[in-house]
Scaffold this active site. Structure first.
Site, PDB file in Angstrom:
ATOM      1  N   ASP A  24       0.911  -1.072  -0.075  1.00 55.79           N
ATOM      2  CA  ASP A  24       0.082   0.012  -0.151  1.00 55.79           C
ATOM      3  C   ASP A  24       0.745   1.306   0.078  1.00 55.79           C
ATOM      4  O   ASP A  24       1.459   1.550   0.988  1.00 55.79           O
ATOM      5  CB  ASP A  24      -1.039  -0.058   1.227  1.00 55.79           C
TER       6      ASP A  24
ATOM      7  N   SER B  69       1.216  13.678 -15.090  1.00 57.04           N
ATOM      8  CA  SER B  69      -0.114  14.174 -15.967  1.00 57.04           C
ATOM      9  C   SER B  69       0.050  15.301 -16.432  1.00 57.04           C
ATOM     10  O   SER B  69       0.660  16.525 -15.666  1.00 57.04           O
ATOM     11  CB  SER B  69      -1.279  13.934 -14.852  1.00 57.04           C
TER      12      SER B  69
ATOM     13  N   TYR C 243      -5.343  16.507  -7.343  1.00 57.63           N
ATOM     14  CA  TYR C 243      -4.691  15.672  -8.203  1.00 57.63           C
ATOM     15  C   TYR C 243      -3.697  16.542  -8.999  1.00 57.63           C
ATOM     16  O   TYR C 243      -2.438  16.269  -9.034  1.00 57.63           O
ATOM     17  CB  TYR C 243      -5.547  15.116  -9.116  1.00 57.63           C
TER      18      TYR C 243
ATOM     19  N   LYS D 140       0.361  16.481  -8.875  1.00 55.84           N
ATOM     20  CA  LYS D 140       1.091  16.272  -9.953  1.00 55.84           C
ATOM     21  C   LYS D 140       2.202  17.185 -10.362  1.00 55.84           C
ATOM     22  O   LYS D 140       3.244  17.306 -10.785  1.00 55.84           O
ATOM     23  CB  LYS D 140       0.434  15.759 -11.060  1.00 55.84           C
TER      24      LYS D 140
END
Length: 253
Positions: free
Chosen positions: A58, A138, A151, A155
Site C-alpha cells: 500500500d 499528468s 490531483y 502532479k
C-alpha cells in the site's frame, strides 16, 4: 539484446493500467522485474503471465514505498531502475475537496514517489552505480480541470521533485525524468468515468472522437516510451518533464 537486458527494474503501482504495461514491456526487453500493487489477485495473475515478481504494498504508507525498494534489493541484490506508476484520480474541486481527500492524493501521487526514489537513490549511490527513474505524471501538472484540484497540485509537485532530484544526483549518473501523460485508456479510467461521470459502455468511442488523433492514449505506447527512458538509448537526458499528449499546452486558437 533487449533495451533493459541485465537490469533490475521496480515498477511501483504495476499491477494494472500503465504500470502493468510497463511491467510487460520491461520483461519483453530483458529486465528482471519486481512490481507492487494493493490487490493480490490482480498482482499474482500478472506475475504468472509475465514471470515478474509481485510484492503486495500500500504505497499510501511511506514505509511501504521505501520497503518496495528494500525487498527488491533483498531479492536481486540491487535496483537499477525505478518506475513510479501508482496514481489516484478521484475527483475534487477547490471548493469541495476535504483535507482527507487532499491527503490521499498527496500520499499516492507525491509522497510515495518521493520515498521510493529516496530508497532507490540511496541504493544506487551506496553502490556508486548509475541508475534511471521514470515517474508517470499528468498534463494536469499544467493546471488541470476544476474537478481535479488535489490531483493537479500533487502532479505539479511531482514535476518539481523530478527536476530537484535529477539536479541533485546528476553527478551520480542517476537520470530522473517524468512523463506527463494525457487522457489514457486504462481499467482505472474506465472505472472513474463510470463512477464520477455516469459514462456508459460507449464512453471510449465518444472520447476518442473528441481527441485530435482520434483515440485516447494507449498503454502499450506509453510503456514503450518509459522503457526507452529507462534504457541507455535515451542518452544523457535527465530532469525532463515530458508532455506525452496530443494537446499542445500553451497553444491557442
Amino acid at each position: 539484446m533487449g533495451l533493459l537486458e541485465d537490469r533490475v527494474v521496480l515498477v511501483n503501482g504495476g499491477s494494472q493500467g500503465v504500470g502493468a504495461g510497463v511491467v510487460r514491456a520491461a520483461v519483453a526487453e530483458g529486465a528482471t522485474v519486481v512490481f507492487t500493487g494493493r490487490r493480490a489477485d490482480v498482482g499474482e495473475k500478472l506475475a504468472a503471465e509475465t514471470g515478474a515478481r509481485f510484492v503486495r504494498a500500500d504505497l499510501a504508507e511511506p514505509a511501504q514505498a521505501r520497503d518496495s525498494v528494500v525487498r527488491t534489493v533483498e531479492a536481486h541484490g540491487r535496483v537499477d531502475c525505478l518506475v513510479n506508476a501508482a496514481g489516484l484520480t478521484s475527483r475534487g474541486s477547490l471548493l469541495d475537496t476535504t483535507p482527507e481527500l487532499f491527503d490521499q492524493h498527496i500520499a499516492i501521487n507525491l509522497k510515495a514517489p518521493f520515498f521510493a526514489m529516496q530508497a532507490a537513490v540511496a541504493d544506487m549511490t551506496a553502490r556508486k552505480a548509475p541508475g534511471t527513474i521514470v515517474s508517470i505524471g499528468s498534463n494536469c501538472a499544467h493546471g488541470g480541470p476544476p474537478h481535479l484540484a488535489p490531483y493537479s497540485a500533487a502532479k505539479a509537485g511531482l514535476a518539481g521533485l523530478t527536476r530537484n532530484a535529477a539536479h541533485a544526483h546528476r553527478f551520480d549518473r542517476i537520470r530522473i525524468n517524468t512523463i506527463n501523460i494525457g487522457w489514457t485508456d486504462t481499467e482505472g479510467e474506465d472505472a472513474t468515468q463510470r463512477a464520477f461521470h455516469g459514462a456508459g459502455d460507449d464512453w471510449r468511442e465518444k472520447a476518442a472522437k473528441s481527441q485530435p488523433m482520434g483515440k485516447l492514449g494507449q498503454v502499450d505506447e506509453i510503456a514503450e516510451f518509459v522503457v526507452f527512458l529507462l534504457s541507455d538509448r535515451s542518452g544523457v537526458v535527465t530532469g525532463s518533464v515530458i508532455d506525452w499528449d496530443q494537446n499542445v499546452f500553451g497553444g491557442q486558437d
